[in-house]
Design a protein around this motif. Structure first.
Motif, PDB file in Angstrom:
ATOM      1  N   TYR A 174       0.852  -1.191   0.000  1.00 26.19           N
ATOM      2  CA  TYR A 174       0.000   0.000   0.000  1.00 26.19           C
ATOM      3  C   TYR A 174       0.883   1.234   0.000  1.00 26.19           C
ATOM      4  O   TYR A 174       2.068   1.166   0.345  1.00 26.19           O
ATOM      5  CB  TYR A 174      -0.863   0.051   1.262  1.00 26.19           C
ATOM      6  CG  TYR A 174      -1.941  -1.010   1.320  1.00 26.19           C
ATOM      7  CD1 TYR A 174      -3.188  -0.795   0.750  1.00 26.19           C
ATOM      8  CD2 TYR A 174      -1.712  -2.222   1.961  1.00 26.19           C
ATOM      9  CE1 TYR A 174      -4.189  -1.761   0.803  1.00 26.19           C
ATOM     10  CE2 TYR A 174      -2.701  -3.192   2.023  1.00 26.19           C
ATOM     11  CZ  TYR A 174      -3.934  -2.959   1.443  1.00 26.19           C
ATOM     12  OH  TYR A 174      -4.916  -3.912   1.499  1.00 26.19           O
ATOM     13  N   ASN A 196     -14.228   0.914   4.647  1.00 27.10           N
ATOM     14  CA  ASN A 196     -14.018   0.205   3.372  1.00 27.10           C
ATOM     15  C   ASN A 196     -14.316   1.051   2.141  1.00 27.10           C
ATOM     16  O   ASN A 196     -13.963   0.671   1.032  1.00 27.10           O
ATOM     17  CB  ASN A 196     -14.841  -1.081   3.347  1.00 27.10           C
ATOM     18  CG  ASN A 196     -14.302  -2.100   4.335  1.00 27.10           C
ATOM     19  OD1 ASN A 196     -14.402  -1.882   5.547  1.00 27.10           O
ATOM     20  ND2 ASN A 196     -13.690  -3.167   3.849  1.00 27.10           N
ATOM     21  N   HIS A 197     -14.964   2.210   2.330  1.00 27.65           N
ATOM     22  CA  HIS A 197     -15.196   3.102   1.177  1.00 27.65           C
ATOM     23  C   HIS A 197     -13.883   3.680   0.657  1.00 27.65           C
ATOM     24  O   HIS A 197     -13.742   3.986  -0.524  1.00 27.65           O
ATOM     25  CB  HIS A 197     -16.102   4.271   1.564  1.00 27.65           C
ATOM     26  CG  HIS A 197     -17.541   3.900   1.587  1.00 27.65           C
ATOM     27  ND1 HIS A 197     -18.244   3.607   0.449  1.00 27.65           N
ATOM     28  CD2 HIS A 197     -18.404   3.751   2.615  1.00 27.65           C
ATOM     29  CE1 HIS A 197     -19.477   3.304   0.766  1.00 27.65           C
ATOM     30  NE2 HIS A 197     -19.607   3.370   2.083  1.00 27.65           N
ATOM     31  N   THR A 199     -10.481   2.611   2.009  1.00 25.49           N
ATOM     32  CA  THR A 199      -9.338   1.683   2.024  1.00 25.49           C
ATOM     33  C   THR A 199      -9.760   0.302   2.532  1.00 25.49           C
ATOM     34  O   THR A 199     -10.591   0.207   3.448  1.00 25.49           O
ATOM     35  CB  THR A 199      -8.163   2.221   2.890  1.00 25.49           C
ATOM     36  OG1 THR A 199      -7.133   1.224   2.912  1.00 25.49           O
ATOM     37  CG2 THR A 199      -8.568   2.540   4.310  1.00 25.49           C
ATOM     38  N   ASP A 200      -9.147  -0.737   1.936  1.00 25.86           N
ATOM     39  CA  ASP A 200      -9.398  -2.089   2.459  1.00 25.86           C
ATOM     40  C   ASP A 200      -8.335  -2.451   3.488  1.00 25.86           C
ATOM     41  O   ASP A 200      -8.240  -3.601   3.917  1.00 25.86           O
ATOM     42  CB  ASP A 200      -9.466  -3.123   1.331  1.00 25.86           C
ATOM     43  CG  ASP A 200      -8.140  -3.251   0.586  1.00 25.86           C
ATOM     44  OD1 ASP A 200      -7.209  -2.467   0.873  1.00 25.86           O
ATOM     45  OD2 ASP A 200      -8.033  -4.134  -0.284  1.00 25.86           O
ATOM     46  N   CYS A 201      -7.508  -1.453   3.890  1.00 20.05           N
ATOM     47  CA  CYS A 201      -6.569  -1.658   4.996  1.00 20.05           C
ATOM     48  C   CYS A 201      -7.106  -0.838   6.171  1.00 20.05           C
ATOM     49  O   CYS A 201      -8.268  -1.009   6.539  1.00 20.05           O
ATOM     50  CB  CYS A 201      -5.159  -1.257   4.559  1.00 20.05           C
ATOM     51  SG  CYS A 201      -3.872  -1.847   5.682  1.00 20.05           S
ATOM     52  N   TYR A 202      -6.346   0.054   6.707  1.00 17.06           N
ATOM     53  CA  TYR A 202      -6.915   0.877   7.779  1.00 17.06           C
ATOM     54  C   TYR A 202      -6.154   2.194   7.899  1.00 17.06           C
ATOM     55  O   TYR A 202      -5.148   2.416   7.229  1.00 17.06           O
ATOM     56  CB  TYR A 202      -6.951   0.080   9.094  1.00 17.06           C
ATOM     57  CG  TYR A 202      -5.733   0.193   9.972  1.00 17.06           C
ATOM     58  CD1 TYR A 202      -5.800   0.861  11.189  1.00 17.06           C
ATOM     59  CD2 TYR A 202      -4.508  -0.365   9.609  1.00 17.06           C
ATOM     60  CE1 TYR A 202      -4.686   0.967  12.017  1.00 17.06           C
ATOM     61  CE2 TYR A 202      -3.399  -0.273  10.432  1.00 17.06           C
ATOM     62  CZ  TYR A 202      -3.497   0.400  11.633  1.00 17.06           C
ATOM     63  OH  TYR A 202      -2.398   0.513  12.438  1.00 17.06           O
ATOM     64  N   SER A 256      -0.041 -11.167   2.778  1.00 16.18           N
ATOM     65  CA  SER A 256      -1.372 -11.791   2.747  1.00 16.18           C
ATOM     66  C   SER A 256      -1.283 -13.303   2.565  1.00 16.18           C
ATOM     67  O   SER A 256      -2.297 -13.984   2.637  1.00 16.18           O
ATOM     68  CB  SER A 256      -2.206 -11.176   1.622  1.00 16.18           C
ATOM     69  OG  SER A 256      -1.545 -11.318   0.385  1.00 16.18           O
ATOM     70  N   ASN A 329      -6.254  -9.583  10.029  1.00 15.73           N
ATOM     71  CA  ASN A 329      -6.480  -8.512   9.042  1.00 15.73           C
ATOM     72  C   ASN A 329      -7.746  -8.802   8.227  1.00 15.73           C
ATOM     73  O   ASN A 329      -8.572  -7.916   7.999  1.00 15.73           O
ATOM     74  CB  ASN A 329      -5.248  -8.396   8.139  1.00 15.73           C
ATOM     75  CG  ASN A 329      -5.503  -7.640   6.837  1.00 15.73           C
ATOM     76  OD1 ASN A 329      -6.021  -8.202   5.877  1.00 15.73           O
ATOM     77  ND2 ASN A 329      -5.150  -6.375   6.804  1.00 15.73           N
ATOM     78  N   ARG A 330      -7.906 -10.075   7.824  1.00 15.07           N
ATOM     79  CA  ARG A 330      -9.083 -10.420   7.007  1.00 15.07           C
ATOM     80  C   ARG A 330     -10.362 -10.192   7.799  1.00 15.07           C
ATOM     81  O   ARG A 330     -11.361  -9.723   7.266  1.00 15.07           O
ATOM     82  CB  ARG A 330      -8.991 -11.862   6.522  1.00 15.07           C
ATOM     83  CG  ARG A 330      -7.869 -11.992   5.507  1.00 15.07           C
ATOM     84  CD  ARG A 330      -8.054 -13.102   4.500  1.00 15.07           C
ATOM     85  NE  ARG A 330      -6.877 -13.103   3.616  1.00 15.07           N
ATOM     86  CZ  ARG A 330      -6.117 -14.148   3.382  1.00 15.07           C
ATOM     87  NH1 ARG A 330      -6.417 -15.316   3.905  1.00 15.07           N
ATOM     88  NH2 ARG A 330      -5.071 -14.054   2.580  1.00 15.07           N
ATOM     89  N   THR A 333     -10.989  -6.291   8.313  1.00 12.52           N
ATOM     90  CA  THR A 333     -11.318  -5.496   7.120  1.00 12.52           C
ATOM     91  C   THR A 333     -12.576  -6.031   6.411  1.00 12.52           C
ATOM     92  O   THR A 333     -12.968  -5.497   5.385  1.00 12.52           O
ATOM     93  CB  THR A 333     -10.131  -5.454   6.132  1.00 12.52           C
ATOM     94  OG1 THR A 333      -9.762  -6.786   5.803  1.00 12.52           O
ATOM     95  CG2 THR A 333      -8.941  -4.723   6.723  1.00 12.52           C
ATOM     96  N   THR A 334     -13.182  -7.068   6.974  1.00 10.57           N
ATOM     97  CA  THR A 334     -14.465  -7.538   6.433  1.00 10.57           C
ATOM     98  C   THR A 334     -15.572  -6.882   7.258  1.00 10.57           C
ATOM     99  O   THR A 334     -15.707  -7.152   8.466  1.00 10.57           O
ATOM    100  CB  THR A 334     -14.559  -9.087   6.548  1.00 10.57           C
ATOM    101  OG1 THR A 334     -13.434  -9.644   5.861  1.00 10.57           O
ATOM    102  CG2 THR A 334     -15.857  -9.612   5.963  1.00 10.57           C
TER     103      THR A 334
END
Ligand SMILES: Cc1cc2nc3c(=O)[nH]c(=O)nc-3n(C[C@H](O)[C@H](O)[C@H](O)COP(=O)(O)OP(=O)(O)OC[C@H]3O[C@@H](n4cnc5c(N)ncnc54)[C@H](O)[C@@H]3O)c2cc1C
Length: 361
Positions: A174, A196-197, A199-202, A256, A329-330, A333-334
């Motif tokens: 990233y 999540n809008h 970033t799919d990280c944080y 990942s 992480n999965r 971020t879900t």
């Protein structure tokens, strides 16, 4: 051309810890592109939070941290915010709030004089010839060459050593963006932001020495736009930005898969973030940098025939732990899993006083 037992490229926490531990037992060349004095040169963008696992490394090394490395204030919790649901939770954390650049320079200052250290030095090229590693590097405008029996890549997310050893290796990465603002919040706080809008990280915020640091990890494409969009989305949650006084940007790795962790080969080794040793759930990496350096120091002291295989085996526990962070992480971020965890209220510490935390929640 000088020959060394070990050449270390990069003196972040990983390389500096390794150089210190090898000193006096091996001849060591250590190169780092940061300047040791002055205010210029490369500075690692970082939140500067030292996790308990990193503190444990210092206990094992018998090292205490001087006051000038510490930042102000020390905060005991992280406010975690899910922007999509508006749910906020307050989790206890035992981080030390540090000045990251002062920390890096202090770690380098611990390297004994028996190590040949070049600050403000850029390694440009490495290659293997006749069973030795060759390095070409620039110090004070002069190009120099050296050879080494063992080569160590402690050169971080964009590691040239990793690229040389594994030219086709791809790891999720990233762009990490951080901005520093004069802090105008009623009281200092750490936050961890999921949205999540954008970033799919944080993303995160840290109060440090009168500044409010806001940062996040974003997809490489349109990272800046998403960063700005997230700032706008945080205003209703009483995040106060204003004019940035400093902008920072760098690549951050986010492993990942199991094969994202690469330890090295042919007497070349990777430590710290260069090896992919960074938590996928929090992007905390200093502890893994210190741990991998300690493991490699032990291996190189023994200098076994199959040093690469031994290092790989000894980092197994560390890699399993990091895989646990990939799973975490999965989950985080879900959106529905994160929401369920946060709504459950597990480990949440309710702030009973009528303060800023209540207002945000
Ligand atoms: C924005 C952001 C915030 C973070 N916040 C935290 C946090 O709060 N806590 C935490 O534990 N972790 C955090 N991390 C992760 C942490 O910064 C890294 O995992 C950690 O710095 C890795 O240490 P390292 O020694 O492996 O590499 P680095 O710290 O990246 O050090 C590598 C060094 O190699 C040198 N170098 C690179 N290439 C060359 C070359 N060709 N020649 C000479 N020298 C070279 C550079 O000078 C650099 O200092 C954060 C990361 C980012 C991006």
């Amino acid at each position: 051309m000088q020959h060394f037992d070990v050449a270390i490229i990069g003196l972040g926490p990983a390389g500096a810890a390794l150089a210190r531990q090898l000193a006096g037992k091996k001849s060591v060349l250590a190169l780092d592109k940061k300047q040791q004095r002055g205010t210029g040169g490369f500075m690692k963008p970082c939140g500067g939070l030292l996790a308990p696992d990193a503190q444990r490394s210092f206990i094992r090394m018998g090292i205490t941290m001087p006051k000038h490395v510490m930042a102000d204030p020390q905060i005991f919790s992280v406010q975690t915010l899910d922007v999509q649901t508006g749910v906020a939770r307050n989790y206890q954390r035992s981080y030390l709030n540090i000045d990251r650049h002062a920390f890096d320079l202090w770690m380098k200052s611990l390297i004994p004089a028996s190590v040949t250290v070049h600050h403000d030095a850029l390694c440009r090229k490495i290659w293997r010839e006749n069973g030795l590693w060759h390095l070409s590097y620039v110090v004070e405008g002069v190009t120099r060459h050296a050879t080494a029996t063992y080569l160590v890549g402690g050169d971080g997310a964009n590691s040239m050593v990793r690229r040389q050893l594994y030219p086709t290796h791809e790891i999720r990465k990233y762009v990490a963006l951080q901005q520093w603002f004069k802090d105008t919040h009623p009281s200092p706080f750490y936050s961890c932001v999921f949205d999540n809008h954008t970033t799919d990280c944080y993303a995160w915020s840290i109060s440090k020495d009168g500044f409010f640091i806001f940062g996040g990890a974003f997809a490489m494409k349109e990272g800046r736009e998403h960063f700005e969009a997230l700032k706008t989305r945080l205003v209703p949650f009483d995040f106060r930005f204003g004019e940035p006084v400093k902008n920072e940007k760098c690549t951050v790795l986010c492993p990942s898969r199991w094969k994202d962790f690469v330890c090295g080969k042919e007497n070349a080794f990777l430590i710290g973030e260069a090896a992919g040793f960074i938590s996928a759930s929090s992007l905390e990496g200093i502890s893994y940098a210190l741990d991998s350096a300690e493991i490699l120091a032990g291996v190189l002291h023994q200098a076994p025939e199959n040093a690469n295989a031994v290092y790989e085996r000894k980092t197994l526990g560390l890699r399993i732990k990091l895989m646990g962070k990939v799973v975490k992480n999965r989950c985080l971020t879900t959106p529905w899993i994160r929401s369920a965890i946060m709504k459950s209220g597990v480990s949440h510490i309710r702030v009973t006083q009528d303060d800023v935390t209540e207002a945000r929640a």
